[in-house]
Design a protein around this motif. Structure first.
Motif, PDB file in Angstrom:
ATOM      1  N   LEU A  57      80.598  64.838  52.515  1.00 56.64           N
ATOM      2  CA  LEU A  57      80.825  63.460  52.961  1.00 56.64           C
ATOM      3  C   LEU A  57      82.189  63.016  52.471  1.00 56.64           C
ATOM      4  CD1 LEU A  57      77.336  62.096  51.855  1.00 56.64           C
ATOM      5  CD2 LEU A  57      78.018  62.771  54.171  1.00 56.64           C
ATOM      6  N   ASP A  58      82.999  62.459  53.359  1.00 56.56           N
ATOM      7  CA  ASP A  58      84.358  62.029  53.014  1.00 56.56           C
ATOM      8  C   ASP A  58      84.425  60.510  52.961  1.00 56.56           C
ATOM      9  OD1 ASP A  58      87.119  61.316  53.056  1.00 56.56           O
ATOM     10  OD2 ASP A  58      87.589  63.286  53.860  1.00 56.56           O
ATOM     11  N   PHE A  59      84.758  59.990  51.792  1.00 60.52           N
ATOM     12  CA  PHE A  59      84.920  58.554  51.578  1.00 60.52           C
ATOM     13  C   PHE A  59      86.407  58.273  51.345  1.00 60.52           C
ATOM     14  CE2 PHE A  59      80.500  59.278  50.590  1.00 60.52           C
ATOM     15  CZ  PHE A  59      79.867  58.181  51.139  1.00 60.52           C
ATOM     16  N   GLU A  60      87.135  58.078  52.427  1.00 58.65           N
ATOM     17  CA  GLU A  60      88.569  57.786  52.366  1.00 58.65           C
ATOM     18  C   GLU A  60      89.314  58.752  51.451  1.00 58.65           C
ATOM     19  OE1 GLU A  60      88.800  53.099  53.381  1.00 58.65           O
ATOM     20  OE2 GLU A  60      88.222  53.545  51.306  1.00 58.65           O
ATOM     21  N   GLY A  61      89.106  60.042  51.688  1.00 59.04           N
ATOM     22  CA  GLY A  61      89.831  61.068  50.952  1.00 59.04           C
ATOM     23  C   GLY A  61      89.148  61.573  49.690  1.00 59.04           C
ATOM     24  N   VAL A  62      88.030  60.992  49.303  1.00 56.14           N
ATOM     25  CA  VAL A  62      87.242  61.507  48.184  1.00 56.14           C
ATOM     26  C   VAL A  62      85.988  62.127  48.791  1.00 56.14           C
ATOM     27  CG1 VAL A  62      85.994  60.960  46.068  1.00 56.14           C
ATOM     28  CG2 VAL A  62      88.114  59.750  46.597  1.00 56.14           C
ATOM     29  N   ARG A  63      85.885  63.443  48.655  1.00 55.32           N
ATOM     30  CA  ARG A  63      84.757  64.153  49.260  1.00 55.32           C
ATOM     31  C   ARG A  63      83.697  64.477  48.213  1.00 55.32           C
ATOM     32  NH1 ARG A  63      88.704  67.566  51.068  1.00 55.32           N
ATOM     33  NH2 ARG A  63      87.587  69.177  49.949  1.00 55.32           N
ATOM     34  N   VAL A  64      82.465  64.157  48.553  1.00 55.76           N
ATOM     35  CA  VAL A  64      81.319  64.544  47.722  1.00 55.76           C
ATOM     36  C   VAL A  64      80.578  65.637  48.482  1.00 55.76           C
ATOM     37  CG1 VAL A  64      79.887  62.643  48.599  1.00 55.76           C
ATOM     38  CG2 VAL A  64      79.288  63.747  46.449  1.00 55.76           C
ATOM     39  N   GLU A  65      80.204  66.699  47.764  1.00 57.83           N
ATOM     40  CA  GLU A  65      79.626  67.895  48.366  1.00 57.83           C
ATOM     41  C   GLU A  65      78.253  68.131  47.731  1.00 57.83           C
ATOM     42  OE1 GLU A  65      84.254  69.291  48.325  1.00 57.83           O
ATOM     43  OE2 GLU A  65      82.868  70.026  46.790  1.00 57.83           O
ATOM     44  N   ILE A  66      77.210  67.992  48.520  1.00 55.00           N
ATOM     45  CA  ILE A  66      75.837  67.992  48.023  1.00 55.00           C
ATOM     46  C   ILE A  66      75.111  69.223  48.529  1.00 55.00           C
ATOM     47  CG2 ILE A  66      73.648  66.731  48.034  1.00 55.00           C
ATOM     48  CD1 ILE A  66      75.416  64.201  48.648  1.00 55.00           C
ATOM     49  N   PRO A 108      76.397  57.097  62.835  1.00 50.42           N
ATOM     50  CA  PRO A 108      76.422  55.631  62.791  1.00 50.42           C
ATOM     51  C   PRO A 108      77.003  55.045  61.504  1.00 50.42           C
ATOM     52  CG  PRO A 108      74.282  56.407  63.562  1.00 50.42           C
ATOM     53  CD  PRO A 108      75.046  57.608  63.077  1.00 50.42           C
ATOM     54  N   PHE A 109      77.079  55.844  60.450  1.00 53.17           N
ATOM     55  CA  PHE A 109      77.579  55.347  59.168  1.00 53.17           C
ATOM     56  C   PHE A 109      79.093  55.507  59.005  1.00 53.17           C
ATOM     57  CE2 PHE A 109      73.106  56.313  58.532  1.00 53.17           C
ATOM     58  CZ  PHE A 109      72.658  55.114  57.998  1.00 53.17           C
ATOM     59  N   VAL A 110      79.705  56.311  59.855  1.00 51.50           N
ATOM     60  CA  VAL A 110      81.156  56.525  59.768  1.00 51.50           C
ATOM     61  C   VAL A 110      81.867  55.195  60.031  1.00 51.50           C
ATOM     62  CG1 VAL A 110      83.144  57.724  60.761  1.00 51.50           C
ATOM     63  CG2 VAL A 110      81.004  58.956  60.370  1.00 51.50           C
ATOM     64  N   GLY A 111      82.783  54.860  59.143  1.00 54.61           N
ATOM     65  CA  GLY A 111      83.518  53.604  59.222  1.00 54.61           C
ATOM     66  C   GLY A 111      82.908  52.493  58.379  1.00 54.61           C
ATOM     67  N   GLN A 112      81.706  52.711  57.877  1.00 52.37           N
ATOM     68  CA  GLN A 112      81.047  51.689  57.066  1.00 52.37           C
ATOM     69  C   GLN A 112      81.407  51.843  55.587  1.00 52.37           C
ATOM     70  OE1 GLN A 112      76.942  50.795  57.639  1.00 52.37           O
ATOM     71  NE2 GLN A 112      76.974  51.466  59.769  1.00 52.37           N
ATOM     72  N   GLU A 113      81.415  50.702  54.909  1.00 54.05           N
ATOM     73  CA  GLU A 113      81.730  50.652  53.482  1.00 54.05           C
ATOM     74  C   GLU A 113      80.484  50.955  52.651  1.00 54.05           C
ATOM     75  OE1 GLU A 113      82.642  46.957  50.674  1.00 54.05           O
ATOM     76  OE2 GLU A 113      84.256  47.345  52.120  1.00 54.05           O
ATOM     77  N   LEU A 114      80.642  51.847  51.679  1.00 51.72           N
ATOM     78  CA  LEU A 114      79.544  52.191  50.787  1.00 51.72           C
ATOM     79  C   LEU A 114      79.273  51.048  49.829  1.00 51.72           C
ATOM     80  CD1 LEU A 114      77.543  54.394  49.803  1.00 51.72           C
ATOM     81  CD2 LEU A 114      79.314  55.051  48.149  1.00 51.72           C
ATOM     82  N   ALA A 135      67.082  63.344  45.529  1.00 52.76           N
ATOM     83  CA  ALA A 135      67.863  63.104  46.738  1.00 52.76           C
ATOM     84  C   ALA A 135      69.012  62.191  46.347  1.00 52.76           C
ATOM     85  CB  ALA A 135      67.000  62.435  47.812  1.00 52.76           C
ATOM     86  N   VAL A 136      70.139  62.303  47.039  1.00 52.81           N
ATOM     87  CA  VAL A 136      71.282  61.423  46.799  1.00 52.81           C
ATOM     88  C   VAL A 136      71.317  60.426  47.952  1.00 52.81           C
ATOM     89  CG1 VAL A 136      73.747  61.258  46.362  1.00 52.81           C
ATOM     90  CG2 VAL A 136      72.500  63.325  45.670  1.00 52.81           C
ATOM     91  N   GLU A 137      71.205  59.146  47.606  1.00 53.32           N
ATOM     92  CA  GLU A 137      71.116  58.084  48.604  1.00 53.32           C
ATOM     93  C   GLU A 137      72.429  57.304  48.685  1.00 53.32           C
ATOM     94  OE1 GLU A 137      67.844  54.739  49.537  1.00 53.32           O
ATOM     95  OE2 GLU A 137      68.900  54.468  47.622  1.00 53.32           O
ATOM     96  N   PHE A 138      72.815  56.953  49.915  1.00 51.41           N
ATOM     97  CA  PHE A 138      74.011  56.171  50.173  1.00 51.41           C
ATOM     98  C   PHE A 138      73.603  54.940  50.962  1.00 51.41           C
ATOM     99  CE2 PHE A 138      75.175  60.569  49.660  1.00 51.41           C
ATOM    100  CZ  PHE A 138      76.258  60.505  48.796  1.00 51.41           C
ATOM    101  N   ALA A 139      73.919  53.737  50.424  1.00 48.64           N
ATOM    102  CA  ALA A 139      73.524  52.478  51.064  1.00 48.64           C
ATOM    103  C   ALA A 139      74.748  51.760  51.614  1.00 48.64           C
ATOM    104  CB  ALA A 139      72.801  51.586  50.064  1.00 48.64           C
ATOM    105  N   PHE A 140      74.617  51.295  52.853  1.00 49.39           N
ATOM    106  CA  PHE A 140      75.668  50.581  53.570  1.00 49.39           C
ATOM    107  C   PHE A 140      75.076  49.270  54.081  1.00 49.39           C
ATOM    108  CE2 PHE A 140      76.263  55.120  53.885  1.00 49.39           C
ATOM    109  CZ  PHE A 140      77.612  55.317  53.671  1.00 49.39           C
ATOM    110  N   ALA A 141      75.908  48.367  54.576  1.00 47.60           N
ATOM    111  CA  ALA A 141      75.413  47.097  55.108  1.00 47.60           C
ATOM    112  C   ALA A 141      74.410  47.315  56.241  1.00 47.60           C
ATOM    113  CB  ALA A 141      76.577  46.232  55.589  1.00 47.60           C
TER     114      ALA A 141
END
Length: 171
Positions: A57-66, A108-114, A135-141
């Motif tokens: 997952l790429d968050f503006e150039g910071v990638r997390v690899e799960i 659908p989550f691409v472009g959303q702020e974490l 599990a690693v959870e990511f919450a967006f608006a």
């Protein structure tokens, strides 16, 4: 266990305390960043997701690899995997693994702020095979998803987690 993936050198941890201790500061830094992309390994022949490989997952150039392995091991890497490099060493298989940025659950989550990242720990009354898996959870608006342990492979689920998960906030 590099799976022929350039830069993938997993360090598997067991239990939410070990994962939080090793990764909480990095997850805290992700807060407020937008998900700008992702990569999964699919087979070129049929497009099927190879869920044994890491989810990137790429968050503006910071990638997390799960990547989940076995019943209780979780590896989280940061900015190490090269998703532009070919996956090699699969001569024993009739299928060709390739990196893909197509997934109807994640798109659908691409472009959303974490807003927040958390660890979800499976806790079912009594001991079952999945007890303690993470599990690693990511919450967006607009919602949330988590990359979970499918008992020796990754899963991706969208929406609120099942009630048998306990949430441990990361950042």
């Amino acid at each position: 266990m590099t799976m022929g993936i350039s830069g993938f050198e997993p360090t598997f941890l067991v239990g939410h305390e070990a994962v939080r201790e090793n990764h909480r500061p990095r997850f805290t830094e992700l807060g407020g960043r937008r998900l700008t992309g992702f990569a999964l390994v699919r087979f070129a022949e049929d497009g099927e997701w190879f869920a044994d490989c890491p989810v990137v997952l790429d968050f503006e150039g910071v990638r997390v690899e799960i990547c989940h392995w076995k019943f209780d091991e979780l590896s989280i890497g940061w900015n190490a995997i090269d998703t532009t490099a070919a996956i090699t060493g699969w001569e024993w298989s009739e299928f060709t693994p390739v990196w893909s940025s197509a997934d109807e659950r994640l798109e659908p989550f691409v472009g959303q702020e974490l807003r927040e990242a958390s660890l979800l720990e499976w806790r079912l009354p009594g001991q079952d095979l999945a007890h303690g898996t993470l599990a690693v959870e990511f919450a967006f608006a607009a919602g949330r998803f988590h990359v979970g342990n499918g008992l020796d492979e990754n899963t991706i689920e969208v929406g609120d987690p099942q009630t048998d998960f306990v949430r441990h906030r990361l950042g």
